[in-house]
Design an enzyme around this catalytic site. Structure first.
Site, PDB file in Angstrom:
ATOM      1  N   GLU A 211      46.057  37.858   3.176  1.00 23.57           N
ATOM      2  CA  GLU A 211      46.544  38.252   4.296  1.00 23.57           C
ATOM      3  C   GLU A 211      47.796  38.167   4.700  1.00 23.57           C
ATOM      4  O   GLU A 211      48.197  38.211   5.818  1.00 23.57           O
ATOM      5  CB  GLU A 211      45.393  37.677   5.319  1.00 23.57           C
ATOM      6  CG  GLU A 211      44.478  37.611   4.871  1.00 23.57           C
ATOM      7  CD  GLU A 211      43.379  36.183   6.034  1.00 23.57           C
ATOM      8  OE1 GLU A 211      43.587  35.383   6.859  1.00 23.57           O
ATOM      9  OE2 GLU A 211      42.075  36.622   5.514  1.00 23.57           O
ATOM     10  N   GLU A 328      36.679  37.125   1.793  1.00 26.07           N
ATOM     11  CA  GLU A 328      37.248  37.267   3.342  1.00 26.07           C
ATOM     12  C   GLU A 328      36.195  37.268   3.756  1.00 26.07           C
ATOM     13  O   GLU A 328      36.355  38.812   4.646  1.00 26.07           O
ATOM     14  CB  GLU A 328      37.913  35.758   3.736  1.00 26.07           C
ATOM     15  CG  GLU A 328      38.471  34.662   3.224  1.00 26.07           C
ATOM     16  CD  GLU A 328      39.452  33.618   4.013  1.00 26.07           C
ATOM     17  OE1 GLU A 328      39.444  33.644   5.412  1.00 26.07           O
ATOM     18  OE2 GLU A 328      40.751  33.863   3.071  1.00 26.07           O
TER      19      GLU A 328
END
Ligand code: BMA
Length: 409
Positions: A211, A328
């Site tokens: 991320e 995710e």
């Protein structure tokens, strides 16, 4: 997926390549030394040319399942659940469905500081046992790392610029190498013994520096230059692979969907991309399109965005002969009715492209009594989406651990 199936696929791929490119004679005459057996056998290469046989087999078997199956994964599944802790062989996913997840996510944050437990209270020695147990049942292991900052000493959500000090030439480069060494040592304990008594390293889908296009971690956008982020990733791979001789890793790159503009998916996706030589899994963390509380778009708009984002990573992966994964995802506290079928399965199945993702993983089910805050992404018995989750599992496209073909041969 059996080896013989992989061999047939590879043979077909070679024939197709020869037919299309007319390059076979050239290829064979340009090199007198044949490539290693493992390289000949498989169509999909890893960034680590010396990857172990089991690691390369896992990558190719996941590739071979594309379009027919997607593996389901859950973070910390065996360590604790919303309403239990301390059991050594339990999972909320299994409590609801009767099967463990096919993919087990584990997290290293705190290992680098010599802690006994990770930042979420999971004992590292026990984590090694759970990793071995999941692998012995045929499951897939993936590991992330919310590393503490070697500069500030604070956790991964600290915004102190850090990365410039970690890369070669940086003031904390040696500390960073020592942090990576803690993973090398942890990984040395992840060994399995086959029926013939031979030992081998358990293949791991390693997903560092995730991320990074968001601004919430010290390695995230705004706290590091793109160039330093790329140097961090490349150094991580080169150190583990080339200096430390770690050959059981499949490297997963996983930007966050919320910071990607779908109208320019690829340019946003490639912010910080370390290069095809350093990445194996074209991943995406996508909570945004599946009911993130800050997303005001309608459910239909979110579903469309979800599909577009998945198509985006599939296209990127296919162009590079790599695999794509939803590294995710999830809806925190599962407040959406029929979440599993309506928001995950049906959109993925609606077209041929999104179905090419190899696995999806939802985040952890925090233990309510210990953490005193509600955070869960998989249902537990009695949770509102439990029945829908069973329907999701029953679909032939979705694989839990009990349905897995052999992935390591
Ligand atoms: C986050 C949350 C945190 C946790 C972290 C690392 O997304 O689940 O509670 O500490 O992941 O697992």
């Amino acid at each position: 997926m059996s080896l013989s199936y992989s061999l047939v696929r590879t043979a077909l791929a070679v024939l197709t390549t020869c037919g299309l490119l007319l390059g076979c004679d050239q290829q064979s005459s340009s090199s007198s030394t044949p490539p290693p057996i493992a390289e000949q056998r498989y169509a999909h290469k890893l960034s680590d040319k010396n990857a172990s046989a089991e690691t390369l087999a896992l990558y190719n078997n996941l590739a071979a399942l594309r379009g027919r199956h997607m593996l389901f994964g859950h973070e910390d599944s065996l360590a604790y659940g919303v309403n239990w802790e301390g059991d050594l062989d339990r999972s909320d996913v299994r409590d609801v469905t009767g099967s463990n997840p096919a993919v087990y996510g584990w997290e290293l944050g705190g290992l680098e500081l010599g802690h006994e437990k990770n930042l979420d209270g999971v004992n590292f020695k026990q984590m090694q046992e759970w990793i071995k147990a999941g692998y012995s049942r045929g499951g897939v292991i993936t590991i992330s790392w919310h590393m503490y900052s070697p500069v500030s000493g604070a956790n991964s959500w600290d915004k102190t610029p850090t990365v410039h000090e970690l890369v070669p030439g940086g003031a904390k480069h040696d500390v960073f190498k020592a942090y990576l060494d803690t993973f090398v040592a942890f990984n040395e304990g992840l060994v399995a013994t086959d029926a013939a008594g031979n030992k081998h390293a358990i293949p791991i889908i390693f997903r560092p520096w995730h991320e990074h296009n968001g601004d919430w971690f010290w390695w995230g956008k705004g706290h590091v230059s793109e160039q330093d982020y790329i140097a961090l990733w490349q150094f991580t791979v080169k150190y583990l692979r080339d200096e430390k001789g770690v050959h059981n890793l499949i490297y997963a790159y996983s930007p966050d969907r919320s910071r990607i503009d779908l109208s320019k998916f690829e340019s946003d996706y490639f912010y910080g991309y370390p290069g095809d030589e350093y990445v194996d899994v074209i991943g995406l963390d996508n909570y945004w399109d599946v009911g993130h509380e800050a997303n005001t778009a309608s459910a239909d708009e979110q579903k469309a965005g979800f599909v577009t984002a998945l198509k985006g990573i599939v296209k990127v992966a296919q162009a590079r002969n790599k695999i794509a994964a939803l590294t995710e995802t999830g809806n925190n506290r599962l407040t959406i009715h029929n979440f599993w079928t309506e928001r995950i399965l049906n959109p993925i199945l609606a077209g041929a492209e999104a179905q090419q993702i190899t696995y999806m993983m939802v985040w952890r089910n925090a233990n309510l009594a210990r953490e005193k805050s509600e955070q869960f992404f998989a249902p537990y018995p009695g949770q509102a989406t439990a029945e829908d989750f069973k329907t999701f599992l029953a679909h032939p496209f979705v694989l839990f651990e009990s349905e897995l073909p052999k992935l390591y041969e």
